[in-house]
Design a protein around this motif. Structure first.
Motif, PDB file in Angstrom:
ATOM      1  N   TRP A  90       0.800  -1.218   0.000  1.00  0.00           N
ATOM      2  CA  TRP A  90       0.000   0.000   0.000  1.00  0.00           C
ATOM      3  C   TRP A  90       0.833   1.269   0.000  1.00  0.00           C
ATOM      4  N   VAL A  91       0.281   2.266  -0.637  1.00  0.00           N
ATOM      5  CA  VAL A  91       0.684   3.654  -0.451  1.00  0.00           C
ATOM      6  C   VAL A  91      -0.394   4.303   0.400  1.00  0.00           C
ATOM      7  N   CYS A  92       0.002   4.883   1.510  1.00  0.00           N
ATOM      8  CA  CYS A  92      -0.952   5.534   2.412  1.00  0.00           C
ATOM      9  C   CYS A  92      -0.698   7.039   2.434  1.00  0.00           C
ATOM     10  N   TYR A  93      -1.496   7.746   3.197  1.00  0.00           N
ATOM     11  CA  TYR A  93      -1.422   9.194   3.229  1.00  0.00           C
ATOM     12  C   TYR A  93      -0.771   9.655   4.529  1.00  0.00           C
ATOM     13  N   ALA A  94      -0.018  10.736   4.437  1.00  0.00           N
ATOM     14  CA  ALA A  94       0.678  11.280   5.598  1.00  0.00           C
ATOM     15  C   ALA A  94      -0.311  11.540   6.733  1.00  0.00           C
ATOM     16  N   ARG A  95       0.191  11.453   7.942  1.00  0.00           N
ATOM     17  CA  ARG A  95      -0.694  11.536   9.112  1.00  0.00           C
ATOM     18  C   ARG A  95      -1.392  12.879   9.241  1.00  0.00           C
ATOM     19  N   ASP A  96      -0.821  13.932   8.652  1.00  0.00           N
ATOM     20  CA  ASP A  96      -1.478  15.238   8.715  1.00  0.00           C
ATOM     21  C   ASP A  96      -2.322  15.534   7.479  1.00  0.00           C
ATOM     22  N   HIS A  97      -2.456  14.542   6.584  1.00  0.00           N
ATOM     23  CA  HIS A  97      -3.299  14.730   5.401  1.00  0.00           C
ATOM     24  C   HIS A  97      -4.746  14.413   5.773  1.00  0.00           C
ATOM     25  N   TRP A  98      -5.696  15.170   5.214  1.00  0.00           N
ATOM     26  CA  TRP A  98      -7.098  15.005   5.599  1.00  0.00           C
ATOM     27  C   TRP A  98      -7.628  13.603   5.310  1.00  0.00           C
ATOM     28  N   PHE A  99      -7.089  12.933   4.274  1.00  0.00           N
ATOM     29  CA  PHE A  99      -7.610  11.628   3.898  1.00  0.00           C
ATOM     30  C   PHE A  99      -7.158  10.531   4.863  1.00  0.00           C
ATOM     31  N   HIS A 100      -6.169  10.810   5.699  1.00  0.00           N
ATOM     32  CA  HIS A 100      -5.638   9.815   6.629  1.00  0.00           C
ATOM     33  C   HIS A 100      -6.725   9.309   7.576  1.00  0.00           C
ATOM     34  N   THR A 101      -7.603  10.206   8.029  1.00  0.00           N
ATOM     35  CA  THR A 101      -8.687   9.806   8.944  1.00  0.00           C
ATOM     36  C   THR A 101      -9.621   8.799   8.276  1.00  0.00           C
ATOM     37  N   ILE A 102     -10.014   9.067   7.044  1.00  0.00           N
ATOM     38  CA  ILE A 102     -10.898   8.166   6.307  1.00  0.00           C
ATOM     39  C   ILE A 102     -10.188   6.847   6.028  1.00  0.00           C
ATOM     40  N   GLU A 103      -8.925   6.935   5.651  1.00  0.00           N
ATOM     41  CA  GLU A 103      -8.130   5.747   5.364  1.00  0.00           C
ATOM     42  C   GLU A 103      -8.061   4.820   6.583  1.00  0.00           C
ATOM     43  N   VAL A 149      -4.069   4.915 -13.779  1.00  0.00           N
ATOM     44  CA  VAL A 149      -4.267   3.814 -12.833  1.00  0.00           C
ATOM     45  C   VAL A 149      -5.666   3.240 -13.058  1.00  0.00           C
ATOM     46  N   SER A 150      -5.896   2.053 -12.507  1.00  0.00           N
ATOM     47  CA  SER A 150      -7.231   1.446 -12.567  1.00  0.00           C
ATOM     48  C   SER A 150      -8.001   1.810 -11.310  1.00  0.00           C
ATOM     49  N   LEU A 151      -9.237   2.202 -11.488  1.00  0.00           N
ATOM     50  CA  LEU A 151     -10.094   2.634 -10.394  1.00  0.00           C
ATOM     51  C   LEU A 151     -11.169   1.578 -10.176  1.00  0.00           C
ATOM     52  N   VAL A 152     -11.245   1.042  -8.942  1.00  0.00           N
ATOM     53  CA  VAL A 152     -12.124  -0.086  -8.659  1.00  0.00           C
ATOM     54  C   VAL A 152     -13.051   0.258  -7.489  1.00  0.00           C
ATOM     55  N   PRO A 153     -14.365   0.051  -7.628  1.00  0.00           N
ATOM     56  CA  PRO A 153     -15.270   0.281  -6.496  1.00  0.00           C
ATOM     57  C   PRO A 153     -14.994  -0.684  -5.352  1.00  0.00           C
ATOM     58  N   LEU A 154     -15.269  -0.222  -4.133  1.00  0.00           N
ATOM     59  CA  LEU A 154     -15.172  -1.049  -2.934  1.00  0.00           C
ATOM     60  C   LEU A 154     -16.555  -1.239  -2.339  1.00  0.00           C
ATOM     61  N   ARG A 155     -16.853  -2.465  -1.921  1.00  0.00           N
ATOM     62  CA  ARG A 155     -18.101  -2.729  -1.228  1.00  0.00           C
ATOM     63  C   ARG A 155     -18.004  -2.236   0.213  1.00  0.00           C
ATOM     64  N   ASP A 156     -19.144  -1.822   0.771  1.00  0.00           N
ATOM     65  CA  ASP A 156     -19.207  -1.405   2.181  1.00  0.00           C
ATOM     66  C   ASP A 156     -18.128  -0.374   2.488  1.00  0.00           C
ATOM     67  N   THR A 157     -18.019   0.619   1.641  1.00  0.00           N
ATOM     68  CA  THR A 157     -16.930   1.572   1.752  1.00  0.00           C
ATOM     69  C   THR A 157     -17.311   2.777   2.602  1.00  0.00           C
ATOM     70  N   GLU A 158     -16.334   3.621   2.869  1.00  0.00           N
ATOM     71  CA  GLU A 158     -16.543   4.917   3.482  1.00  0.00           C
ATOM     72  C   GLU A 158     -16.897   5.929   2.389  1.00  0.00           C
ATOM     73  N   SER A 159     -17.255   7.126   2.806  1.00  0.00           N
ATOM     74  CA  SER A 159     -17.470   8.208   1.844  1.00  0.00           C
ATOM     75  C   SER A 159     -16.824   9.477   2.380  1.00  0.00           C
ATOM     76  N   SER A 160     -16.560  10.379   1.480  1.00  0.00           N
ATOM     77  CA  SER A 160     -15.971  11.668   1.819  1.00  0.00           C
ATOM     78  C   SER A 160     -16.887  12.765   1.311  1.00  0.00           C
ATOM     79  N   GLU A 161     -17.286  13.660   2.186  1.00  0.00           N
ATOM     80  CA  GLU A 161     -18.141  14.771   1.784  1.00  0.00           C
ATOM     81  C   GLU A 161     -17.295  15.912   1.245  1.00  0.00           C
ATOM     82  N   MET A 162     -17.718  16.467   0.124  1.00  0.00           N
ATOM     83  CA  MET A 162     -17.106  17.674  -0.412  1.00  0.00           C
ATOM     84  C   MET A 162     -18.050  18.840  -0.119  1.00  0.00           C
TER      85      MET A 162
END
Length: 221
Positions: A90-103, A149-162
């Motif tokens: 995996w490539v993950c997001y830095a701890r101070d990046h907003w997506f880290h919480t969702i990840e 890159v290939s983009l694949v849906p995930l079942r039972d996933t989280e969502s991010s509000e814009m």
């Protein structure tokens, strides 16, 4: 985006600025910016600021999907389960990046809960480069992925509000309505450029009610 805002607001002097979500929320709160577009988690983190005089409007709820190298075996399926992904690198997001919480909320559904991490990226574009070049996997919103890159849906996933965020009372209601509509239209047009995501939106309209008026096929399609 800038052209869309200038056209909808009839204001050629509109200017845009790229900031981190937390900095953007703070700038709106202080009056340094009029409006900001941020992920919902940024507003959640700012909720402990005393007397935060902000209002917001939802643009869209983006699902969290999986980015894989092109040609990866998992990219051919309709959707995959988070429990099936723990064996990936995996490539993950830095701890101070907003997506880290969702990840982190997504990784809690993995078995084991913390997969092997090759690199911590400071944003979606860097993460997608690692997916492409290092054969890694990454979580992303569909609009955060790149075409290589290939983009694949995930079942039972989280969502991010814009969200669009503004200081209460600082912008006329009619202006806000035009602005929110313009941003939703821009988002819908961008989503339309991602075929798998646009098909998903069309198949799940109840999850994208804010975009309802833009779900009709574009002329010539």
């Amino acid at each position: 985006m800038l052209d869309a805002l200038r056209s909808s607001l009839s204001a050629p002097e509109v200017q845009t600025e790229t900031l981190s979500p937390d900095a953007a929320v703070d700038a709106v709160r202080r009056g340094a910016l009029t409006v900001a577009m941020v992920p919902g988690v940024a507003l959640d983190r700012a909720s402990d600021v005393a007397e935060l005089p902000l209002d917001s409007a939802l643009i869209a709820r983006e699902p969290v999907w999986l980015a894989l190298p092109q040609g990866h075996p998992l990219s051919a399926g309709d959707a995959v389960r988070p429990a099936d992904l723990s064996a990936l690198n995996w490539v993950c997001y830095a701890r101070d990046h907003w997506f880290h919480t969702i990840e982190n909320r997504m990784f809690a559904r993995f078995e084991p809960a913390r997969p092997e991490v090759l690199h911590y990226a400071d944003g979606h574009h860097e993460a997608m480069n690692w997916v492409r070049d290092a054969g890694a996997a990454a979580l992303t919103t569909p609009t955060g992925a790149t075409s290589d890159v290939s983009l694949v849906p995930l079942r039972d996933t989280e969502s991010s509000e814009m969200l669009v965020v503004w200081r209460r009372g600082s912008v006329a209601r009619a202006t806000l309505q035009r602005l929110v509509q313009a941003v939703r239209q821009y988002y819908a047009e961008y989503a339309r450029s991602i075929p798998r995501y646009w098909a998903w939106i069309r198949e799940h309209p109840d999850d994208f009610k804010e975009l309802g008026m833009f779900l009709k096929p574009a002329p010539g399609i």
